[in-house]
Design a protein around this motif. Sequence first.
Motif, short mmCIF file in Angstrom:
data_model
loop_
_atom_site.label_atom_id
_atom_site.label_comp_id
_atom_site.label_asym_id
_atom_site.label_seq_id
_atom_site.Cartn_x
_atom_site.Cartn_y
_atom_site.Cartn_z
N THR A 71 52.49 -27.30 -0.60
CA THR A 71 53.07 -28.41 -0.02
C THR A 71 52.23 -29.60 -0.44
OG1 THR A 71 53.37 -27.40 2.12
CG2 THR A 71 53.15 -29.53 2.07
N VAL A 72 50.92 -29.71 -0.89
CA VAL A 72 50.24 -30.71 -1.59
C VAL A 72 50.62 -30.80 -2.91
CG1 VAL A 72 48.13 -31.16 -2.57
CG2 VAL A 72 48.26 -30.37 -0.31
N GLY A 73 51.07 -29.84 -3.71
CA GLY A 73 51.59 -30.12 -5.04
C GLY A 73 53.04 -30.68 -5.02
N ALA A 74 53.70 -30.23 -4.06
CA ALA A 74 55.38 -30.78 -3.96
C ALA A 74 55.27 -32.18 -3.57
CB ALA A 74 56.15 -29.69 -2.85
N VAL A 75 54.57 -32.25 -2.49
CA VAL A 75 54.39 -33.81 -1.93
C VAL A 75 53.89 -34.76 -2.97
CG1 VAL A 75 53.53 -35.32 -0.26
CG2 VAL A 75 54.49 -33.02 0.30
N ALA A 76 52.97 -34.35 -3.90
CA ALA A 76 52.10 -35.18 -4.79
C ALA A 76 53.33 -35.46 -5.92
CB ALA A 76 51.17 -34.35 -5.67
N ALA A 77 54.24 -34.49 -6.38
CA ALA A 77 55.29 -34.51 -7.23
C ALA A 77 56.21 -35.46 -6.95
CB ALA A 77 55.95 -33.24 -7.60
N ALA A 78 56.56 -35.46 -5.71
CA ALA A 78 57.67 -36.46 -5.01
C ALA A 78 57.07 -37.78 -4.66
CB ALA A 78 58.24 -35.62 -3.97
N PRO A 144 60.89 -35.75 -7.62
CA PRO A 144 59.99 -35.52 -8.55
C PRO A 144 60.54 -35.95 -9.89
CG PRO A 144 61.38 -33.64 -7.90
CD PRO A 144 61.65 -34.50 -7.04
N PRO A 145 59.22 -36.06 -11.07
CA PRO A 145 59.68 -36.43 -12.31
C PRO A 145 60.89 -35.54 -12.89
CG PRO A 145 57.34 -36.33 -11.82
CD PRO A 145 57.96 -35.70 -10.71
N ALA A 146 61.28 -36.12 -13.82
CA ALA A 146 62.77 -35.34 -14.27
C ALA A 146 62.04 -34.25 -15.09
CB ALA A 146 63.49 -36.17 -15.30
N VAL A 147 61.10 -34.32 -15.67
CA VAL A 147 60.35 -32.99 -16.45
C VAL A 147 60.39 -31.65 -15.84
CG1 VAL A 147 58.07 -33.71 -16.24
CG2 VAL A 147 58.71 -32.40 -18.21
N LEU A 224 49.86 -26.18 -8.26
CA LEU A 224 50.52 -26.42 -9.65
C LEU A 224 51.91 -25.79 -9.35
CD1 LEU A 224 48.03 -26.00 -12.24
CD2 LEU A 224 48.78 -28.27 -10.94
N ALA A 225 52.05 -24.45 -8.57
CA ALA A 225 53.38 -23.93 -8.51
C ALA A 225 54.07 -24.94 -7.61
CB ALA A 225 53.18 -22.81 -7.69
N GLY A 226 53.55 -25.67 -6.56
CA GLY A 226 54.42 -26.58 -5.82
C GLY A 226 54.85 -27.66 -6.60
N LEU A 227 54.28 -28.23 -7.55
CA LEU A 227 55.16 -29.12 -8.64
C LEU A 227 56.28 -28.59 -9.09
CD1 LEU A 227 51.96 -30.11 -10.60
CD2 LEU A 227 52.71 -31.33 -8.65
N LEU A 228 56.27 -27.32 -9.52
CA LEU A 228 57.49 -26.82 -10.02
C LEU A 228 58.45 -26.60 -8.74
CD1 LEU A 228 55.92 -24.29 -12.28
CD2 LEU A 228 57.11 -26.59 -13.04
N ILE A 229 58.06 -26.23 -7.64
CA ILE A 229 58.93 -26.04 -6.54
C ILE A 229 59.52 -27.22 -6.14
CG2 ILE A 229 58.83 -25.36 -4.15
CD1 ILE A 229 56.85 -23.17 -4.88
N ALA A 230 58.98 -28.62 -6.09
CA ALA A 230 59.59 -29.56 -6.06
C ALA A 230 60.67 -29.97 -6.81
CB ALA A 230 58.37 -30.85 -5.94
N GLY A 231 60.17 -29.53 -8.37
CA GLY A 231 60.99 -29.99 -9.23
C GLY A 231 62.52 -29.21 -9.04
N PHE A 232 62.40 -27.97 -8.71
CA PHE A 232 63.49 -26.95 -8.47
C PHE A 232 64.33 -27.37 -7.24
CE2 PHE A 232 65.35 -23.13 -6.35
CZ PHE A 232 66.22 -22.76 -7.54
N GLY A 235 62.88 -32.58 -4.59
CA GLY A 235 62.25 -33.14 -3.32
C GLY A 235 61.39 -32.16 -2.77
N ALA A 236 60.83 -32.76 -1.74
CA ALA A 236 59.66 -32.04 -0.91
C ALA A 236 59.80 -32.33 0.60
CB ALA A 236 58.49 -32.30 -1.70
N THR A 237 58.95 -31.63 1.45
CA THR A 237 58.69 -31.73 2.78
C THR A 237 57.45 -31.50 3.03
OG1 THR A 237 59.66 -29.73 3.68
CG2 THR A 237 61.27 -31.32 3.09
N PRO A 238 57.09 -31.81 4.27
CA PRO A 238 55.55 -31.40 4.67
C PRO A 238 55.58 -30.29 4.81
CG PRO A 238 56.32 -33.48 5.97
CD PRO A 238 57.50 -32.90 5.19
N TYR A 239 56.54 -29.25 4.69
CA TYR A 239 56.65 -27.80 5.15
C TYR A 239 57.16 -27.08 3.77
CZ TYR A 239 55.59 -29.86 9.60
OH TYR A 239 55.34 -30.46 10.66
N SER A 240 56.91 -27.73 2.73
CA SER A 240 57.84 -27.04 1.33
C SER A 240 57.11 -25.67 1.17
CB SER A 240 57.54 -28.06 0.16
OG SER A 240 58.30 -29.18 0.27
N GLY A 241 55.95 -25.39 1.30
CA GLY A 241 55.16 -24.08 0.98
C GLY A 241 55.42 -22.99 2.04
N ASP A 242 56.00 -23.31 3.37
CA ASP A 242 55.81 -22.43 4.32
C ASP A 242 56.71 -21.16 3.86
OD1 ASP A 242 54.43 -24.18 5.85
OD2 ASP A 242 55.71 -24.39 7.42
#
Length: 318
Positions: A71-78, A144-147, A224-232, A235-242
């Motif tokens: 979740t930290v990675g996904a939210v950081a990406a977004a 998240p960034p387009a990359v 770091l996997a959270g960054l990719l999950i946000a890209g996939f 977006g992200a939510t506070p519970y993206s990793g659950d």
Amino acid sequence: MAALQTRLPALQIAVLIGVFGWGAVVVDGFASGPAIRATLVIASLLALASLGQTLVVLIGGLDLAVPGYITVGAVAAAELGGSRNWPLWAVVLSTTVVCALAGGICGAICHYFAVQSLVVTLGMYSMLTSAVLVLTKSNIVGAPPAVLTRWTSVLGTTFGLPVPPVVVLCVVVLVVASLVLARTALGRRLYATGANPRAASGLLIRIGWVWTGVFAVAAVTAGLAGLLIAGFSSGATPYSGDPYFYSGLAAVLVGGTALGSARGDYLRTVLGALILTELTTILSGLGFREGDTRILFGIAIVLVVLAYGRQRRLRDRL
């Protein structure tokens, strides 16, 4: 056969082939090119998210904070990479620092204060998700960034080949992790710590450093996997990793890495991720819902743990 299975994941490979054949028969388009690429992308994300849990299980722990790191990675990406337009390297660096600090604290507390990893990591998960809620005010609107989106796109290519970049990344991580675990002194220390901490300490292995380092590395890889999950997910939510706690732990166990036995490797986790992704796709094609899938994951975890427990008793008896 038992000796072969100990050295090579022969059973997991057989199950993977069998599940793929079953899906090709019962689900239309399951074996088509686009469907296979989608399966590989989803399985790669799950495998990358499960790397840290694999390392923690090998040393005899269990990390319930993995969803928090994701979740930290996904939210950081977004938020940082999207809303605030931070460069990607800054997003990666900030995620790495936060996750490494949190994971290292968990590992150190578990070892030096002899506290169960379940308790410590559950508390860390609560702190991380609560911090995300407070800092974002439960309002995550950035993209998240387009990359990152390109890296996780099912239609993405690598050097002109029709292979999504995240799949190539997963293969590279698999090769590196396998070499480190099997061919380096660091990997031998990790296995020795999981097999018998007291004996490892007698061999002058600094168990505290191993626990702290493994939990820190596990946290960073999950973040770091959270960054990719946000890209996939775009977006992200506070519970993206659950969702990745149940599926990630199931991938580790189904892959053949047993709790508290120091047996297994990352290749088995990758195979477990592929098996579970195929099963999820098949169940979705047959009309099952997400809740049904989680029930089956829970049943799989219970059965696998029971099987491992039986194997240990038989080995001790012999």
